[in-house]
Enzyme design. Structure first.
Site, short mmCIF file in Angstrom:
data_model
loop_
_atom_site.label_atom_id
_atom_site.label_comp_id
_atom_site.label_asym_id
_atom_site.label_seq_id
_atom_site.Cartn_x
_atom_site.Cartn_y
_atom_site.Cartn_z
N HIS A 236 -6.78 13.04 1.28
CA HIS A 236 -5.63 12.68 0.35
C HIS A 236 -4.57 13.75 0.53
O HIS A 236 -3.87 14.14 -0.27
CB HIS A 236 -5.79 11.73 -1.48
CG HIS A 236 -4.41 11.30 -1.46
ND1 HIS A 236 -4.57 9.64 -2.26
CD2 HIS A 236 -3.40 10.71 -0.25
CE1 HIS A 236 -3.26 9.25 -2.00
NE2 HIS A 236 -2.96 9.73 -1.36
N ARG B 137 -3.71 2.63 1.08
CA ARG B 137 -4.57 3.18 -0.04
C ARG B 137 -5.45 2.54 -0.53
O ARG B 137 -6.18 1.89 1.03
CB ARG B 137 -4.01 2.14 -1.11
CG ARG B 137 -1.84 2.60 -1.36
CD ARG B 137 -2.54 3.87 -2.83
NE ARG B 137 -1.48 4.25 -3.66
CZ ARG B 137 -0.74 5.43 -3.13
NH1 ARG B 137 -1.24 6.04 -2.14
NH2 ARG B 137 0.49 5.71 -3.60
N GLU C 229 -10.33 8.02 -5.39
CA GLU C 229 -10.46 9.05 -5.77
C GLU C 229 -10.98 9.97 -7.10
O GLU C 229 -10.75 9.52 -7.87
CB GLU C 229 -8.63 9.47 -5.22
CG GLU C 229 -9.04 8.68 -3.61
CD GLU C 229 -7.31 8.67 -2.72
OE1 GLU C 229 -6.35 9.70 -3.46
OE2 GLU C 229 -7.37 8.65 -1.73
#
Length: 327
Positions: free
Chosen positions: A283, A236, A265
């Protein structure tokens, strides 16, 4: 059938979640998990929430409280920091996630980031595509290599173990840091993250985003990793002090970084975008069709299992003791 339970899907669901659930449930859609969007009719009917795609929003205590008949929240992903699981556990709401089905895919990407970052694959490919190989000659010898290195895993869970096996197969000694030592794991254990960073020169972070991991990888950790150090993150983004990482990449505190996750993000700090020694991915660690379909299936399977058998397949620890009401 009008007696099928109602499942609420906020945001834009993975198509397979929607396809699977509509075969056994009545589906309700809202734009995001905002309590203000919960109408009295939704509040009365909904017994499950499927967290399954973009734009969902956080599943907060207020949102769950707005659904008085809510029994289960099925989360899409291993990390479930977007769901207030402690609140759910205290209030008899089951929360599930999707472990295992994405472990190998994410571990593959972690290893790929380690190798590509160390050997500058992204920059070497750009050199070729720009015609510079033909016009200027070979790409430079890379200062980074996997040879002679030691690797550290921050977070020795399912994915951490899979990453460790891959790094070990590459000939690297592996050590790790967790909140506590993992039984039956043969790799060297360091009781502090700083101690791990001092002992290795590749650090791979696989930890979830929690209050205890917030900005855990900070300036001190990066300094301990050292000027030959490579930092990789597939966990994360919130676990990293991004300002400290930008500074460390800029001033040579570490050699390079490979990142698949970011704190805000999809907004990536300009300092990371500008860093020539940072390899950045949007991601994508679990983002293959095969793996995302498996994750979607597990979201649906958890909801089916809950209503069919009163027991989900993959409860998160905070709600492991939650029991289904008698049918």
């Amino acid at each position: 059938m009008t007696d099928r339970p109602f499942v609420l899907i906020p945001g834009h669901p993975h198509p397979r979640v929607f396809e699977r659930l509509q075969t056994g449930f009545q589906i309700v859609r809202i734009d995001t998990a905002d309590p203000a969007l919960v109408t009295p009719d939704i509040a009365k009917k909904v017994r499950a929430v499927a967290v399954s795609g973009a734009g969902t929003g956080r599943i907060t205590a207020d949102f769950m409280a707005a659904l008085p008949n809510l029994e289960i929240v099925a989360n899409f992903g291993v990390g479930y920091d977007g769901v207030d699981a402690p609140y759910a556990g205290r209030n008899g709401i089951m929360v599930t996630n999707t472990p295992d089905v994405l472990t190998e895919e994410v571990a593959d990407v972690a290893l790929g980031l380690v190798i590509a970052t160390a050997r500058e694959f992204h920059k070497a490919e750009t050199w070729l595509r720009q015609g510079r190989w033909a016009s200027e000659g070979n790409y430079r010898l890379t200062p980074g290599s996997l040879r002679g290195r030691k690797a550290g895993i921050f977070g020795m869970g399912r994915i951490g173990l899979a990453v460790a096996r891959r790094l070990e197969a590459c000939g690297l000694p592996v050590a790790y840091h967790n909140r506590r030592q993992v039984p039956d794991v043969v790799y060297d254990y360091h009781p502090t993250l700083k101690g791990l960073a001092e002992a290795v020169d590749i650090l791979v972070s696989v930890v979830p985003g929690t209050a205890s991991t917030e900005k855990a990888v900070n300036a001190d950790i990066l300094k301990a990793l050292g000027p030959h150090g490579i930092f990789v993150n597939v966990g994360r983004g919130s676990t990293v002090d991004e300002d400290a990482l930008i500074a460390a990449l800029s001033d040579g505190t570490i050699l390079a970084a490979g990142l698949d996750v970011f704190a805000d993000e999809p907004n990536v700090p300009q300092g990371l975008l500008d860093a020539p020694n940072a390899m950045l991915l949007p991601h994508v660690a679990s983002a293959s069709i095969m793996t995302r379909n498996a994750m979607a299936d597990l979201v649906a399977d958890n909801i089916f299992a809950w209503f069919d058998d009163g027991r989900p397949l993959t409860a998160v620890p905070e709600t492991a003791d939650v029991k289904a009401a008698a049918r």
